[in-house]
Design an enzyme around this catalytic site. Structure first.
Site, PDB file in Angstrom:
ATOM      1  N   GLY A  58       0.831  -1.194   0.000  1.00 31.08           N
ATOM      2  CA  GLY A  58       0.000   0.000   0.000  1.00 31.08           C
ATOM      3  C   GLY A  58       0.867   1.247   0.000  1.00 31.08           C
ATOM      4  O   GLY A  58       1.992   1.220   0.520  1.00 31.08           O
ATOM      5  N   GLN A  63       2.629  10.113   1.164  1.00 31.18           N
ATOM      6  CA  GLN A  63       3.953   9.494   1.282  1.00 31.18           C
ATOM      7  C   GLN A  63       4.870   9.854   0.107  1.00 31.18           C
ATOM      8  O   GLN A  63       6.082   9.714   0.202  1.00 31.18           O
ATOM      9  CB  GLN A  63       3.827   7.964   1.364  1.00 31.18           C
ATOM     10  N   CYS A 119       5.622  -0.030   7.162  1.00 39.84           N
ATOM     11  CA  CYS A 119       5.248   1.138   6.357  1.00 39.84           C
ATOM     12  C   CYS A 119       6.465   1.591   5.567  1.00 39.84           C
ATOM     13  O   CYS A 119       7.574   1.650   6.108  1.00 39.84           O
ATOM     14  CB  CYS A 119       4.779   2.260   7.285  1.00 39.84           C
ATOM     15  N   LEU A 120       6.254   1.912   4.295  1.00 42.21           N
ATOM     16  CA  LEU A 120       7.372   2.360   3.453  1.00 42.21           C
ATOM     17  C   LEU A 120       7.950   3.681   3.949  1.00 42.21           C
ATOM     18  O   LEU A 120       9.077   4.021   3.612  1.00 42.21           O
ATOM     19  CB  LEU A 120       6.924   2.488   1.987  1.00 42.21           C
ATOM     20  N   HIS A 161      -4.751   1.382   7.579  1.00 37.76           N
ATOM     21  CA  HIS A 161      -3.384   1.913   7.634  1.00 37.76           C
ATOM     22  C   HIS A 161      -3.220   3.054   6.618  1.00 37.76           C
ATOM     23  O   HIS A 161      -2.701   4.119   6.950  1.00 37.76           O
ATOM     24  CB  HIS A 161      -2.391   0.776   7.345  1.00 37.76           C
ATOM     25  N   GLU A 162      -3.664   2.810   5.389  1.00 41.22           N
ATOM     26  CA  GLU A 162      -3.503   3.829   4.334  1.00 41.22           C
ATOM     27  C   GLU A 162      -4.379   5.046   4.612  1.00 41.22           C
ATOM     28  O   GLU A 162      -3.967   6.183   4.384  1.00 41.22           O
ATOM     29  CB  GLU A 162      -3.826   3.243   2.957  1.00 41.22           C
ATOM     30  N   HIS A 165      -2.830   7.548   6.825  1.00 40.85           N
ATOM     31  CA  HIS A 165      -1.877   8.467   6.185  1.00 40.85           C
ATOM     32  C   HIS A 165      -2.586   9.734   5.701  1.00 40.85           C
ATOM     33  O   HIS A 165      -2.006  10.812   5.690  1.00 40.85           O
ATOM     34  CB  HIS A 165      -1.195   7.798   4.985  1.00 40.85           C
TER      35      HIS A 165
END
Ligand code: NI
Length: 195
Positions: A58, A63, A119-120, A161-162, A165
């Protein structure tokens, strides 16, 4: 209906820079998407390309520096790690099922699930996070059409989670204060070392 490239997805695009914690953009509340144009579709294409190569399941627009309410995900794709004779590594990617979720609204959240998240934007940190088990959302696709989606297990976790953000929340902020402080320290130390 207009051609939806997600249905006939080809891995192409441009790799975008992923901002890492604690970049200020990750703390902003993102703005709703109002224009469903080519620029948006190009961003989606490039975000998917970036996500698959990371690799990750994701990636939210903030991000990559775009403070808008949009994220891409694919919890289904295959990645095979290939190690070459010279020791270098690469991922072979296949079986893509990408989704682009725009202006998501959670209609219901029920139950509880604890799942390990990463997470990236916080590379190298993995922790169990408590989330709702079942969610149902309304969202728009890249042409502005409205959809509904019910999700459980990993898809539910990923959506939450996304979506966080888009509200300026990184997953480590969902942990206890002490745990968060510990991980923050660990992460910032790692980040400093890499510089
Ligand atoms: Ni993330």
């Amino acid at each position: 209906m207009e051609n939806n490239f997600l249905e006939n997805y080809k891995l192409e695009g441009e790799k975008l820079e992923i901002f890492t914690y604690p970049a200020p953009i990750l703390k902003q509340i993102a703005k709703p998407v109002t224009e469903f144009n080519e620029d948006l579709r190009t961003l989606i294409k490039n975000m998917l390309f970036t996500m698959y190569h990371a690799p990750g399941i994701g990636l939210a627009a903030p991000q990559v520096g775009a403070s808008i309410r949009m994220f891409v995900l694919d919890i289904w794709f295959d990645r095979e790690k290939i190690t070459h004779a010279d020791g270098s590594e690469e991922y072979r990617l296949s079986e893509f099922s990408p989704m682009a979720i725009i202006n998501p609204i959670f209609k219901s959240k029920t139950g509880e699930i604890i799942h390990e998240e990463g997470c990236l934007s916080v590379p190298g940190i993995y922790e169990d996070v408590k989330r709702a088990e079942l969610v149902s959302i309304e969202f728009q696709d890249m042409f502005g059409n409205h959809h509904e989606l019910d999700a459980d297990e990993l898809l539910s976790v990923c959506l939450q989670h996304e979506n966080d953000h888009l509200d300026g929340i990184v997953f480590i902020e969902r942990l206890s204060f002490l745990k968060k402080q510990l991980l923050e320290k660990k992460f910032l130390k790692q980040k400093l070392k890499k510089k």
